[in-house]
Design an enzyme around this catalytic site. Structure first.
Site, PDB file in Angstrom:
ATOM      1  N   ALA A 145      14.488  40.786  33.187  1.00 16.03           N
ATOM      2  CA  ALA A 145      14.582  39.384  32.794  1.00 16.03           C
ATOM      3  C   ALA A 145      13.332  38.538  33.011  1.00 16.03           C
ATOM      4  CB  ALA A 145      15.759  38.723  33.526  1.00 16.03           C
ATOM      5  N   PRO A 191       9.902  36.534  32.941  1.00 13.31           N
ATOM      6  CA  PRO A 191      10.114  35.362  33.793  1.00 13.31           C
ATOM      7  C   PRO A 191      11.313  34.500  33.431  1.00 13.31           C
ATOM      8  CG  PRO A 191       8.448  34.865  32.180  1.00 13.31           C
ATOM      9  CD  PRO A 191       8.845  36.300  31.940  1.00 13.31           C
ATOM     10  N   GLY A 208      12.519  33.437  30.050  1.00 10.80           N
ATOM     11  CA  GLY A 208      12.628  32.667  28.816  1.00 10.80           C
ATOM     12  C   GLY A 208      13.755  33.132  27.918  1.00 10.80           C
ATOM     13  N   LYS A 209      13.803  34.428  27.635  1.00 11.44           N
ATOM     14  CA  LYS A 209      14.883  34.963  26.802  1.00 11.44           C
ATOM     15  C   LYS A 209      16.214  34.881  27.539  1.00 11.44           C
ATOM     16  CE  LYS A 209      11.839  38.268  24.398  1.00 11.44           C
ATOM     17  NZ  LYS A 209      10.677  38.130  25.298  1.00 11.44           N
ATOM     18  N   GLU A 259      15.955  41.351  37.674  1.00  9.68           N
ATOM     19  CA  GLU A 259      14.488  41.392  37.721  1.00  9.68           C
ATOM     20  C   GLU A 259      14.075  42.038  39.034  1.00  9.68           C
ATOM     21  OE1 GLU A 259      10.769  41.584  37.673  1.00  9.68           O
ATOM     22  OE2 GLU A 259      11.757  40.925  35.832  1.00  9.68           O
ATOM     23  N   ASP A 277      14.111  44.058  27.580  1.00 10.65           N
ATOM     24  CA  ASP A 277      12.787  43.523  27.240  1.00 10.65           C
ATOM     25  C   ASP A 277      11.794  44.263  28.127  1.00 10.65           C
ATOM     26  OD1 ASP A 277      10.698  42.001  26.328  1.00 10.65           O
ATOM     27  OD2 ASP A 277      11.293  40.164  27.351  1.00 10.65           O
ATOM     28  N   CYS A 332       6.741  43.457  23.487  1.00  8.30           N
ATOM     29  CA  CYS A 332       5.717  42.594  22.883  1.00  8.30           C
ATOM     30  C   CYS A 332       4.486  43.448  22.608  1.00  8.30           C
ATOM     31  CB  CYS A 332       5.387  41.403  23.772  1.00  8.30           C
ATOM     32  SG  CYS A 332       4.851  41.809  25.443  1.00  8.30           S
TER      33      CYS A 332
END
Length: 499
Positions: A296, A298, A300-301, A320, A364, A417
């Site tokens: 998770a 930082p 944002g999603k 996290e 992610d 990303c």
């Protein structure tokens, strides 16, 4: 393990420090001779470059507080930002020019002096800063941090560089290139291995002719984009073309908009919003669903998914592994009502301990970050093919563990990303080959369904794959990758993994 805003980092080798020179030079702690005035914006830019070089800091995290601490005016803050990011983007090209002008490799130049030279070369060759100001200020920087002897060397190198134009220096260093890819690397300021990886990713879509447009887009500062958390805030004007939650910053410091909203408005790339929205929209949401953001930090999603879950009476948990980043996730979630649990575990272990529990999972994954070079330009100089080889097994393990944690009918979104094929379709195909209990959904259709405007997501070359790849040069977003895997509601097959 976390994905958003975090890449696995390989320290970039720095120049050798001449014998007897303090390891703290370049940080303002050792000064020789008289202290000379340095314009505040240049000093801030230089200090950020030193932090990036010495401590593997990210400029986007270091620069804002440095600007605030220095009390820079808006004009000086804009100059410091341009000097910092412009220098970092073209670091490899500037190093080639410096090596040619100094008649020595850059690893033979003291790192503190080298960063000052890089800053100066950017001003001389890529900005409208007067040559005498760029030279004098940079020489003063070197005198302040490294002494008079080093400043004399810097002065000689910079005077040599001022004798030719940027085009002349570019032609000179390209003449020394050993291949077409190396020549392209010097012209576009990307490492050769990154150029080859991006070429392969574009070719997989039948769009290899877009390579130079992509490389050019990596060297353009992106616009600041914001997200309005659904049900908690409304997007302002101007709206962005795709994500219904996204809008452009009205200008000025975006932190003011974030603070004024109490966190219901956040800075977030439109591509990041689209992949989260696609997961939420991949199947109708039933009341009582359980969702998990496995990587998770930082946050944002996580915040976007939490707001959507709140609207649909679903429950979100986050995980996290890095404690400092887990704190960032909790901070991001303060704007969303409810008590959202944030675990601090290895994502693989957490997923393994919760088999069959979750209806939607976001993975992610940690990645090289090659899709976010517009925002973190220094990343291109830190990464190497070895990072890919190290990350891929972790990515496969995280996605496999997430699949085990899916309830029947559940969907997992695998996101990076990075457009590197080994980190994207390669990971997905490896997981699919190892299992018979999951199917791949059409991620392109999922993104198109949530997008407010038609969105060009290539199909050619992706035979048998339903994954989606966003691109900065085509969509104006970071190069986000999305694949959606589903565990069918009726499972007539068994897992290809041992219990």
């Amino acid at each position: 393990m976390s994905g958003e805003g975090r890449e696995r980092r390989t320290p970039r080798p720095q120049g050798r420090r001449p014998s007897g020179q303090s390891s703290r030079e370049g940080r303002g702690s050792v000064r020789r001779g008289p202290v000379r005035a340095v314009q505040p914006a240049r000093r801030v830019a230089y200090d950020v470059l030193r932090a990036v070089s010495e401590t593997d800091a990210y400029a986007n995290l270091v620069l804002p507080p440095a600007i605030a601490d220095a009390g820079l005016t808006p004009q000086d803050a804009a100059l410091a930002t341009e000097l910092t990011y412009g220098t970092l983007r073209r670091l490899g090209t500037y190093d080639a020019i410096i090596a040619s002008a100094a008649d020595r490799p850059t690893d033979g130049i003291d790192p503190a002096v080298l960063d000052a030279l890089r800053l100066a070369v950017h001003q001389l060759l890529a900005t409208r800063v007067a040559s005498h100001a760029a030279v004098n200020e940079s020489v003063n920087l070197v005198a302040t941090t490294s002494g008079r002897g080093a400043s004399s060397f810097a002065n000689a190198v910079l005077r040599r560089i001022t004798r030719d134009s940027g085009e002349g220096w570019q032609a000179r260093i390209e003449e020394q290139a050993r291949s077409d890819d190396e020549r392209l690397a010097l012209r576009t300021a990307h490492p050769v291995w990154v150029i080859r990886a991006l070429r392969r990713a574009l070719a997989a879509e039948g769009r290899g002719d877009e390579l130079e447009a992509l490389l050019e887009s990596d060297n353009i500062s992106p616009e600041v984009t914001l997200v309005a958390l659904p049900g908690l805030a409304e997007p302002a004007e101007p709206r962005l073309p795709y994500a219904p939650t996204a809008f452009a910053s009205p200008g000025g410091d975006p932190r003011r908009s974030v603070e004024a909203s109490g966190g219901t408005v956040r800075v977030q790339d439109e591509g990041s919003q689209l992949v989260a929205l696609a997961l939420a929209g991949a199947a109708p949401i039933a009341s009582g669903e359980r969702w998990l953001d496995l990587c998770a930090g930082p946050g944002g999603k996580t915040a976007l998914l939490a707001a959507i879950a709140l609207e649909h009476d679903a429950t979100l948990e986050a995980n996290e592994v890095v404690p400092v980043r887990a704190r960032l996730v909790r901070k991001a979630l303060r704007a969303v009502p409810g008590d959202i649990v944030v675990h601090e575990q290895d994502g693989r272990a957490l997923a393994a301990s919760r088999p069959g529990e979750f209806d939607r999972i976001l993975v992610d994954a940690p990645c090289t970050g090659l899709g976010a070079l517009r925002r973190r330009p220094e990343a291109r100089w830190r990464k190497s093919p070895a990072d890919v080889a190290e990350l891929v097994p972790l990515q496969v393990e995280l996605l496999s563990a997430a699949v085990d944690a899916l309830a029947p009918g559940g969907v997992v979104a695998y996101v990076t990303c990075s457009p590197h094929l080994a980190e994207t379709t390669g990971v997905v195909q490896e997981v699919l080959r190892a299992r018979t209990d999951i199917v791949e959904l059409d991620a392109r259709a999922a993104i198109a369904d949530v997008s407010m405007s038609p969105i060009d997501l290539a199909v050619e070359g992706r035979s048998g794959s339903g994954s989606a790849q966003l691109w900065p040069h085509r969509h104006g977003t970071d190069a986000m990758f999305l694949a959606l895997l589903q565990r069918p509601s009726t499972e007539n097959t068994s897992s290809g993994k041992e219990d």
